[in-house]
Write an enzyme that holds these catalytic residues in place. Structure first.
Site, mmCIF file in Angstrom:
data_model
loop_
_atom_site.group_PDB
_atom_site.id
_atom_site.type_symbol
_atom_site.label_atom_id
_atom_site.label_comp_id
_atom_site.label_asym_id
_atom_site.label_seq_id
_atom_site.Cartn_x
_atom_site.Cartn_y
_atom_site.Cartn_z
ATOM 1 N N LYS A 76 0.780 -1.225 0.000
ATOM 2 C CA LYS A 76 0.000 0.000 0.000
ATOM 3 C C LYS A 76 0.819 1.286 0.000
ATOM 4 O O LYS A 76 0.348 2.338 -0.455
ATOM 5 C CB LYS A 76 -0.952 0.000 1.199
ATOM 6 N N ASP A 107 -9.044 -0.555 6.093
ATOM 7 C CA ASP A 107 -9.195 -1.819 6.818
ATOM 8 C C ASP A 107 -7.875 -2.219 7.450
ATOM 9 O O ASP A 107 -7.779 -3.278 8.075
ATOM 10 C CB ASP A 107 -9.674 -2.924 5.872
#
Length: 366
Positions: A76, A107
């Site tokens: 990410k 999340d």
């Protein structure tokens, strides 16, 4: 085959479409150059699983292990760092003359990446996460200097909180999913993921894959991987297989109904970082035209993937993958081993000439 649902899809995108403007060769080169400029940058490992490929009667299997990316245990940071730097007009991830707070919903992995990148440009970060998130994920985000708040029962509720606070307090929203009127930052995040593909191709000696299995939460990762392959204009694109958890299969359901579908309520799946109820609008527009198949899997599929990767065949290296990272390996294993899957193997063209690329998008939660 009760744990897997597969939906065949017709690829319809013209490789010269203006929809691929975001994925030009110059963009790919800019993204890779940007990531190389970050302190601590190293290519993440690309493992070739020769023993597993022989066992499954495939030409080759390679898996990109993103657990090593900048010490953050997932891919990410590629998207968050690129989007944040470009949002502030920075050519590198460096301290900016700014006094802002970056806000996002997550999340887990995206929030940690935003917090990490925010610190490096001198910004604060506020992260919203669904109620009941694993305390280890919350601690990992806080360790990067962020404030973490709970934001409702699912990812979409957390996004609503992030939007509301960013507007009320004039913070900067760095969200990895697009909707009408909010497309620029998600596109930058999607472009940031091009680096994984560029590295993998170089590491493989430019052995072009015939098939790419890629996870989807909101679909931005899948769109980034697909966009990166389309950026090699002189090459034919692989077959893309989009993989989700059954408990949050918003892309699968959108493909089934031919329009964006929202999965309401709490999403029951171990694959926390794929637990999303609505796809990114811009990602969906690309996926519906470029994927050869959409697949939803039960949690047993990803647990099988973790086992297959961590207990390698023959001389294969072990790959320690997390629950959201191993589902594609588990799916490939089941497709090639289960006699009930012969129809799916045939329409996907999986066999001894197939060269399959996978991405282990996260390591185990520690």
């Amino acid at each position: 085959m009760p744990g897997i649902r597969i939906l065949q899809n017709k690829v319809s995108l013209d490789p010269m479409s203006s929809q691929l403007k975001f994925a030009g060769p110059g963009v790919r080169e800019d993204v890779l150059s940007f990531h190389r400029s970050i302190e601590g940058y190293e290519q993440t490992p690309l493992a070739e699983l020769k023993g597993l490929a022989d066992q499954l009667e495939l030409g080759s299997i390679r898996i990109k292990d993103e657990s090593f990316r900048f010490g953050l245990n997932s891919f990410k940071s590629l998207g968050a760092s690129y989007a944040i730097a470009r949002t502030f007009g920075l050519s590198k991830l460096e301290i900016a003359n700014t006094d802002v707070t970056l806000v996002t919903a997550t999340d887990g992995n995206h929030g940690r990446a935003v917090a990490w990148a925010a610190t490096r440009v001198g910004a604060r970060s506020l992260i919203f996460i669904p109620d009941g998130a694993d305390p280890k994920r919350i601690s990992a985000i806080e360790a990067e200097g962020a404030e973490v708040r709970e934001g409702g029962i699912n990812y979409e509720n957390a996004i609503e909180c992030a939007i509301s606070v960013s507007k009320a307090e004039s913070h900067v929203l760095i969200q990895d999913t697009a909707w009408d009127g909010y497309e620029e930052v998600p596109e930058l995040i999607t472009q940031g993921y091009f680096t994984m593909v560029a590295e993998a191709l170089e590491q493989s000696g430019w052995k072009w894959p015939s098939h790419v299995f890629i996870q989807a939460g909101v679909g931005s990762l899948a769109a980034g991987v697909i966009g990166a392959f389309y950026s090699y204009r002189e090459k034919s694109v692989p077959k893309f297989v989009i993989v989700e958890p059954q408990g949050a299969a918003c892309v699968f359901e959108s493909a089934k109904h031919g329009r964006l579908i929202t999965i309401e309520g709490r999403h029951e799946t171990l694959m926390a970082c794929l637990s999303c109820g609505r796809a990114s609008s811009s990602a969906w527009e690309l996926l519906e035209q470029t994927a050869s198949a959409f697949v939803s899997c039960d949690d047993e599929t990803t647990l099988d993937g973790m086992r297959v990767l961590s207990q390698p065949t023959g001389d294969d290296p072990a790959v320690l993958s997390g629950v959201s990272g191993a589902v594609t390996a588990g799916l490939l294993y089941e497709l090639m081993q289960d006699s009930e899957c012969s129809e799916y193997r045939d329409f996907l063209g999986l066999g001894p000439e197939s060269n399959v690329l996978l991405f282990s998008t996260e390591g185990p939660l520690v």
